[in-house]
Design a protein around this motif. Sequence first.
Motif, PDB file in Angstrom:
ATOM      1  N   SER A  90       0.861  -1.170   0.000  1.00  0.00           N
ATOM      2  CA  SER A  90       0.000   0.000   0.000  1.00  0.00           C
ATOM      3  C   SER A  90       0.901   1.224   0.000  1.00  0.00           C
ATOM      4  O   SER A  90       2.110   1.115   0.244  1.00  0.00           O
ATOM      5  N   ALA A  91       0.321   2.386  -0.286  1.00  0.00           N
ATOM      6  CA  ALA A  91       1.144   3.576  -0.471  1.00  0.00           C
ATOM      7  C   ALA A  91       0.786   4.675   0.511  1.00  0.00           C
ATOM      8  O   ALA A  91      -0.371   4.819   0.918  1.00  0.00           O
ATOM      9  N   TYR A  92       1.819   5.440   0.905  1.00  0.00           N
ATOM     10  CA  TYR A  92       1.585   6.658   1.674  1.00  0.00           C
ATOM     11  C   TYR A  92       1.913   7.850   0.781  1.00  0.00           C
ATOM     12  O   TYR A  92       2.740   7.769  -0.119  1.00  0.00           O
ATOM     13  N   CYS A  93       1.244   8.971   1.034  1.00  0.00           N
ATOM     14  CA  CYS A  93       1.309  10.109   0.121  1.00  0.00           C
ATOM     15  C   CYS A  93       2.540  10.986   0.346  1.00  0.00           C
ATOM     16  O   CYS A  93       2.986  11.195   1.469  1.00  0.00           O
ATOM     17  N   ILE A  94       3.049  11.491  -0.769  1.00  0.00           N
ATOM     18  CA  ILE A  94       4.106  12.502  -0.789  1.00  0.00           C
ATOM     19  C   ILE A  94       3.516  13.757  -1.423  1.00  0.00           C
ATOM     20  O   ILE A  94       2.804  13.671  -2.422  1.00  0.00           O
ATOM     21  N   ASN A  95       3.793  14.936  -0.835  1.00  0.00           N
ATOM     22  CA  ASN A  95       3.238  16.146  -1.429  1.00  0.00           C
ATOM     23  C   ASN A  95       4.229  16.783  -2.408  1.00  0.00           C
ATOM     24  O   ASN A  95       5.329  16.266  -2.614  1.00  0.00           O
ATOM     25  N   ALA A  96       3.844  17.900  -2.990  1.00  0.00           N
ATOM     26  CA  ALA A  96       4.653  18.520  -4.048  1.00  0.00           C
ATOM     27  C   ALA A  96       5.986  19.051  -3.536  1.00  0.00           C
ATOM     28  O   ALA A  96       6.899  19.305  -4.325  1.00  0.00           O
ATOM     29  N   ASP A  97       6.117  19.221  -2.223  1.00  0.00           N
ATOM     30  CA  ASP A  97       7.384  19.625  -1.616  1.00  0.00           C
ATOM     31  C   ASP A  97       8.164  18.427  -1.098  1.00  0.00           C
ATOM     32  O   ASP A  97       9.132  18.583  -0.345  1.00  0.00           O
ATOM     33  N   LEU A  98       7.712  17.230  -1.502  1.00  0.00           N
ATOM     34  CA  LEU A  98       8.353  15.964  -1.133  1.00  0.00           C
ATOM     35  C   LEU A  98       8.322  15.711   0.369  1.00  0.00           C
ATOM     36  O   LEU A  98       9.217  15.087   0.939  1.00  0.00           O
ATOM     37  N   GLU A  99       7.260  16.195   1.004  1.00  0.00           N
ATOM     38  CA  GLU A  99       7.045  15.924   2.424  1.00  0.00           C
ATOM     39  C   GLU A  99       6.120  14.725   2.569  1.00  0.00           C
ATOM     40  O   GLU A  99       5.181  14.538   1.786  1.00  0.00           O
ATOM     41  N   VAL A 100       6.384  13.928   3.586  1.00  0.00           N
ATOM     42  CA  VAL A 100       5.630  12.692   3.812  1.00  0.00           C
ATOM     43  C   VAL A 100       4.401  12.977   4.661  1.00  0.00           C
ATOM     44  O   VAL A 100       4.442  13.779   5.606  1.00  0.00           O
ATOM     45  N   ASN A 101       3.301  12.304   4.328  1.00  0.00           N
ATOM     46  CA  ASN A 101       2.104  12.370   5.168  1.00  0.00           C
ATOM     47  C   ASN A 101       2.287  11.387   6.320  1.00  0.00           C
ATOM     48  O   ASN A 101       1.992  10.204   6.199  1.00  0.00           O
ATOM     49  N   VAL A 102       2.793  11.894   7.448  1.00  0.00           N
ATOM     50  CA  VAL A 102       3.121  11.000   8.565  1.00  0.00           C
ATOM     51  C   VAL A 102       1.873  10.402   9.200  1.00  0.00           C
ATOM     52  O   VAL A 102       1.928   9.308   9.776  1.00  0.00           O
ATOM     53  N   ASP A 103       0.739  11.103   9.098  1.00  0.00           N
ATOM     54  CA  ASP A 103      -0.497  10.556   9.676  1.00  0.00           C
ATOM     55  C   ASP A 103      -0.905   9.262   8.978  1.00  0.00           C
ATOM     56  O   ASP A 103      -1.409   8.337   9.626  1.00  0.00           O
ATOM     57  N   GLU A 104      -0.688   9.198   7.673  1.00  0.00           N
ATOM     58  CA  GLU A 104      -0.994   7.962   6.947  1.00  0.00           C
ATOM     59  C   GLU A 104      -0.113   6.811   7.430  1.00  0.00           C
ATOM     60  O   GLU A 104      -0.584   5.675   7.566  1.00  0.00           O
ATOM     61  N   ILE A 105       1.139   7.113   7.688  1.00  0.00           N
ATOM     62  CA  ILE A 105       2.035   6.063   8.174  1.00  0.00           C
ATOM     63  C   ILE A 105       1.617   5.622   9.571  1.00  0.00           C
ATOM     64  O   ILE A 105       1.604   4.418   9.881  1.00  0.00           O
ATOM     65  N   LYS A 106       1.232   6.583  10.418  1.00  0.00           N
ATOM     66  CA  LYS A 106       0.753   6.229  11.763  1.00  0.00           C
ATOM     67  C   LYS A 106      -0.458   5.307  11.678  1.00  0.00           C
ATOM     68  O   LYS A 106      -0.562   4.328  12.441  1.00  0.00           O
ATOM     69  N   ASP A 107      -1.361   5.598  10.764  1.00  0.00           N
ATOM     70  CA  ASP A 107      -2.550   4.746  10.597  1.00  0.00           C
ATOM     71  C   ASP A 107      -2.136   3.337  10.193  1.00  0.00           C
ATOM     72  O   ASP A 107      -2.710   2.351  10.684  1.00  0.00           O
ATOM     73  N   GLN A 108      -1.155   3.226   9.317  1.00  0.00           N
ATOM     74  CA  GLN A 108      -0.707   1.909   8.875  1.00  0.00           C
ATOM     75  C   GLN A 108       0.027   1.159   9.986  1.00  0.00           C
ATOM     76  O   GLN A 108      -0.058  -0.069  10.083  1.00  0.00           O
ATOM     77  N   ILE A 109       0.736   1.905  10.839  1.00  0.00           N
ATOM     78  CA  ILE A 109       1.375   1.271  11.998  1.00  0.00           C
ATOM     79  C   ILE A 109       0.306   0.648  12.898  1.00  0.00           C
ATOM     80  O   ILE A 109       0.446  -0.486  13.370  1.00  0.00           O
ATOM     81  N   ASP A 110      -0.779   1.388  13.108  1.00  0.00           N
ATOM     82  CA  ASP A 110      -1.881   0.875  13.934  1.00  0.00           C
ATOM     83  C   ASP A 110      -2.524  -0.352  13.309  1.00  0.00           C
ATOM     84  O   ASP A 110      -3.062  -1.219  14.023  1.00  0.00           O
ATOM     85  N   LEU A 111      -2.482  -0.440  11.968  1.00  0.00           N
ATOM     86  CA  LEU A 111      -3.072  -1.589  11.273  1.00  0.00           C
ATOM     87  C   LEU A 111      -2.113  -2.782  11.223  1.00  0.00           C
ATOM     88  O   LEU A 111      -2.478  -3.843  10.721  1.00  0.00           O
ATOM     89  N   GLY A 112      -0.878  -2.583  11.706  1.00  0.00           N
ATOM     90  CA  GLY A 112       0.040  -3.716  11.821  1.00  0.00           C
ATOM     91  C   GLY A 112       0.963  -3.928  10.641  1.00  0.00           C
ATOM     92  O   GLY A 112       1.333  -5.077  10.350  1.00  0.00           O
TER      93      GLY A 112
END
Length: 372
Positions: A90-112
């Motif tokens: 699955s993928a986590y989002c990168i924005n136009a300034d190449l910053e990571v959406n850390v909230d998406e990664i946190k959600d995936q951590i919670d999902l295991g």
Amino acid sequence: MEIGSVIELDDWCMYQLPENSADSMKNFGLPFMGAEKPEYKNVFYQSGRNAIEVLLNFIQKEFGVDAILIPDYVCGTVTDAVKRAGMEYSAYCINADLEVNVDEIKDQIDLGIKSIYVVHYFGIPVSQSLMDIISECRSKGIIVIEDITMALLSSGDFTIGFGDYIVGSLRKWFAIPDGGIICSKCMPVPDEPSNNIVSRYTNLYMLVQAMKREYVSGNFKNKNLKENYLEYYSESIKELFSDYRIYPMSEFSKRYIFNCNMDDIREKRIDNYNRLCDLVNGMNSFKVKSCSKDGAVPLGMWIECDNRDKLLQYLISCNIYCNVHWRLKESVNNPDIKFLADNVLTIPCDQRYGFYEMEYISEKLKVWEEQQ
């Protein structure tokens, strides 16, 4: 004059390259390893693509990892390797300034999630918020794979080398026909391929590098040399993307990276980048996006331009060959990724060149600027 594209074989490659030795192999290390380089285990393959696929198969067998989280802005060879390894992703989002959406990664951590793939982009430092997430991943036993292809020679204050596993493509930085690496300081690593077979791609690409060396020198007698070079180049790339077998890195390429002076290469790239940035300062038809933070060594000068494809073709007409990182193979939901795919360009400033070539590039960019 021609700037960019294939890194041709240089004089050192052709005439001075020493034999491999136990000492040269033992002393090998990428700059980020510093004094800890003896602690790293390094495994070499034909390409970064090979290295990624081997590593993903390895962590499946070794640790039972069957899925991975990857950024949505990534080279297609990464997603291809994930698919060939048979892993869910699955993928986590990168924005136009190449910053990571850390909230998406946190959600995936919670999902295991069991593993995450992190990419260094164009010498831009990894944010503290992402480093905090990476620390959390490691504390929970989530395997962190760090792709340093775009920051291979960076070190020092530049945040690099934090992954459980580090992968990268070597051939994008050196005058070698092939090369990919897996390294780790704390984890078991896969074995190198047991065979010594060199792929047809590697043989073709080395021929391409030798032919380019001749025609850019201007001393060749064959008037059709560049046309022949382009035919062989096309054939080599076709071979690379049709043969997905796992190959070892060639002995020629190993000899080069085990013995070359990486400090000289780093210094040349940084000097060229800084010179080019100074020369194009004040131009408004594009924006320089790369970062020159201490320790960062540029793959190239990364720019953003509304008329990217027109600028790309204009520079080709000036014999300046730039890279696009990356064109999309399929549609995406993230508009920022589409923006990056349509608007960014990497201008070469590698160790082959000096002030004269950087001035030539800036002069052509000024002409472009005046035409806009």
